[in-house]
Structure formats: structure tokens, C-alpha cells
Motif scaffolding. Structure first.
Motif, mmCIF file in Angstrom:
data_model
loop_
_atom_site.group_PDB
_atom_site.id
_atom_site.type_symbol
_atom_site.label_atom_id
_atom_site.label_comp_id
_atom_site.label_asym_id
_atom_site.label_seq_id
_atom_site.Cartn_x
_atom_site.Cartn_y
_atom_site.Cartn_z
ATOM 1 N N GLN A 29 -14.731 84.774 109.770
ATOM 2 C CA GLN A 29 -14.434 85.689 110.870
ATOM 3 C C GLN A 29 -15.099 85.217 112.147
ATOM 4 N N SER A 30 -14.451 85.438 113.252
ATOM 5 C CA SER A 30 -15.070 85.128 114.536
ATOM 6 C C SER A 30 -14.459 85.994 115.621
ATOM 7 N N VAL A 31 -15.231 86.178 116.662
ATOM 8 C CA VAL A 31 -14.781 86.952 117.809
ATOM 9 C C VAL A 31 -15.137 86.185 119.066
ATOM 10 N N ALA A 32 -14.223 86.139 119.999
ATOM 11 C CA ALA A 32 -14.495 85.458 121.259
ATOM 12 C C ALA A 32 -14.295 86.421 122.420
ATOM 13 N N GLN A 33 -15.264 86.482 123.280
ATOM 14 C CA GLN A 33 -15.147 87.212 124.540
ATOM 15 C C GLN A 33 -15.272 86.151 125.621
ATOM 16 N N PRO A 34 -14.147 85.730 126.186
ATOM 17 C CA PRO A 34 -14.146 84.545 127.042
ATOM 18 C C PRO A 34 -14.857 84.713 128.383
ATOM 19 N N GLU A 35 -15.094 85.932 128.781
ATOM 20 C CA GLU A 35 -15.740 86.172 130.081
ATOM 21 C C GLU A 35 -17.164 86.682 129.888
ATOM 22 N N ASP A 36 -18.120 85.973 130.508
ATOM 23 C CA ASP A 36 -19.499 86.463 130.460
ATOM 24 C C ASP A 36 -19.651 87.721 131.307
ATOM 25 N N THR A 85 -10.162 95.257 132.746
ATOM 26 C CA THR A 85 -9.824 94.679 131.443
ATOM 27 C C THR A 85 -10.966 93.801 130.993
ATOM 28 N N VAL A 86 -11.404 93.991 129.775
ATOM 29 C CA VAL A 86 -12.399 93.122 129.157
ATOM 30 C C VAL A 86 -11.722 92.484 127.949
ATOM 31 N N LYS A 87 -11.706 91.163 127.927
ATOM 32 C CA LYS A 87 -10.898 90.455 126.944
ATOM 33 C C LYS A 87 -11.643 90.165 125.640
ATOM 34 N N CYS A 88 -10.843 90.148 124.565
ATOM 35 C CA CYS A 88 -11.394 89.846 123.242
ATOM 36 C C CYS A 88 -10.313 89.221 122.394
#
Lengths: 118, 113
Positions: free
Chosen positions: B2-9, B20-23
Motif C-alpha cells: 500500500q502507498s499514498v502520495a500527496q504530491p503537493e507539500d 483542492t488537496v490532492k491524493c
């Protein structure tokens, strides 16, 4: 509902001493609780899964003899940092699943404990 | 795995504008997805979760998130941002049959008045 408390909220100790952090589910029973560590400006790192009445399951790289976890009842889990050193300074957060430990359960988090080891 | 990415710091938004907060996620089987918010020196507060059903999930404080299976995304949204929404937001995923939750790195949201 679904409140999780932690005590203490912050603690400062000398290097070499042990510190106990309590995590309580106040209005529900939690067969499973989780302990996380959070470094500044970083995500949560799961340290261990605490199961009521049995041994905790530690994540890879977490020293079980250093971070002792006891889940003595359905509402209380404790994390004891033994022989603490400055590198153990961190923000420790516990959480508990509201439900029967199914994968769809919502996790509720305590407010965290800031540990500073001098 | 499993992994999760949040591309924006960090995401900067003016008050009153939509946010919008991306995931994006990766998990075998059906994903269970969660959003949490963290205020300074506090634990995480649950906002919303997607388990099954309607792809648009509504949560606390006017937030909502849209599950998109083809894009493996679960973006957090709010039609009109408030200054008080400024905080650190975490996306998390759990795979079917397990309850170990994987958290993204977090996205700091700044809402300017």
C-alpha cells in the motif's frame, strides 16, 4: 463520541530515564490501538499495533525492548520509552479503532504527547 | 504494498475560493480511504472516509472528497475556503481485510484572508 485522550500532553526527561505515556478511549472500547511517531513536518510513522490482552505487533525497525507497549484493558494502552535518549525526542500519537477492528473502522486519534529528552 | 502520495507539500488559497488537496493511492484490492486534519501540536481529526458506494463523500466542516477508481485518486475539496481551514492534511489508505493504515506525507494548506 469517539474521544481518545493521552497523558501527559508533554514531558521533559533526562537521558537514561523511562517515560510512560497513556492512551485512553474515553467513550468506547478499543480492542486495537496504534502508536505513531511524528517527526517535525513529517508524516506519521506507525510504531506498533497494540492488542488488548496480547503482545503488541511492532513495525520493522522499531525496537520492542525500547518501546514497551501494554494494552491491559479495552480502554487503556501504554507506551513506555525505556532508557530514553535525545534521539527519542518526538511527538507520539496514539489512535484507536471505533468498531470491531475491521478494515472499514474509523481511527480516532489522541492529541499527542511531546517528549523531549535532555 | 500500500502507498499514498500527496504530491503537493503546500497549497495556498485565498479565503472564499475553492480548494483542492490532492491524493493518489496504490493498494491491492478495494481501497478504504480517509482524510484527516492536524492542527499545530495536536493529534489528527477525522474528516471523512470512503468505503463503498457514492464516489462523492461528504465530511466534517464542509469538506468533501471524490473517489476516482480509474485515476486511483481521492482528492479533498471544499467549495469556499476559510482562514480557519489552514492546517496540515493527511490522506490515508487501508487495504481490504487489514486495519493497518498508511498515511501520506501531508499537505499544508494556507488560506489567506
Amino acid at each position: 463520541g469517539a474521544v481518545v485522550s493521552q497523558h501527559p500532553s508533554w514531558v521533559i526527561c533526562k537521558s537514561g530515564t523511562s517515560v510512560k505515556i497513556e492512551c485512553r478511549s474515553l467513550d468506547f472500547q478499543a480492542t486495537t490501538m496504534f502508536w505513531y511517531r511524528q517527526f517535525p513536518k513529517q508524516s506519521l510513522m506507525l510504531m506498533a499495533t497494540s492488542n488488548e490482552g496480547s503482545k503488541a505487533t511492532y513495525e520493522q525497525g522499531v525496537e520492542k525492548d525500547k518501546f514497551l507497549i501494554n494494552h491491559a484493558s479495552l480502554t487503556l494502552s501504554t507506551l513506555t520509552v525505556t532508557s530514553a535518549h535525545p534521539e527519542d525526542s518526538s511527538f507520539y500519537i496514539c489512535s484507536a479503532n471505533l468498531g470491531r477492528a475491521a478494515s472499514t473502522d474509523t481511527q480516532y486519534f489522541g492529541p499527542g504527547t511531546r517528549l523531549t529528552v535532555l | 504494498a500500500q502507498s499514498v502520495a500527496q504530491p503537493e507539500d503546500q497549497v495556498n488559497v485565498a479565503e472564499g475560493n475553492p480548494l483542492t488537496v490532492k491524493c493518489t493511492y496504490s493498494v491491492s484490492g478495494n481501497p478504504y480511504l480517509f482524510w484527516y486534519v492536524q492542527y499545530p501540536n495536536r493529534g489528527l481529526q477525522f474528516l471523512l472516509k470512503y468505503i463503498t458506494g457514492d464516489n462523492l463523500v461528504k465530511g466534517s466542516y464542509g469538506f468533501e472528497a471524490e473517489f476516482n477508481k480509474s485515476q486511483t485518486s481521492f482528492h479533498l475539496k471544499k467549495p469556499s475556503a476559510l482562514v480557519s481551514d489552514s492546517a496540515l492534511y493527511f490522506c490515508a489508505v487501508r487495504g481490504t481485510g487489514g486495519f493497518k493504515t498508511i498515511f501520506g506525507a501531508g499537505t499544508r494548506l494556507f488560506v489567506k484572508a
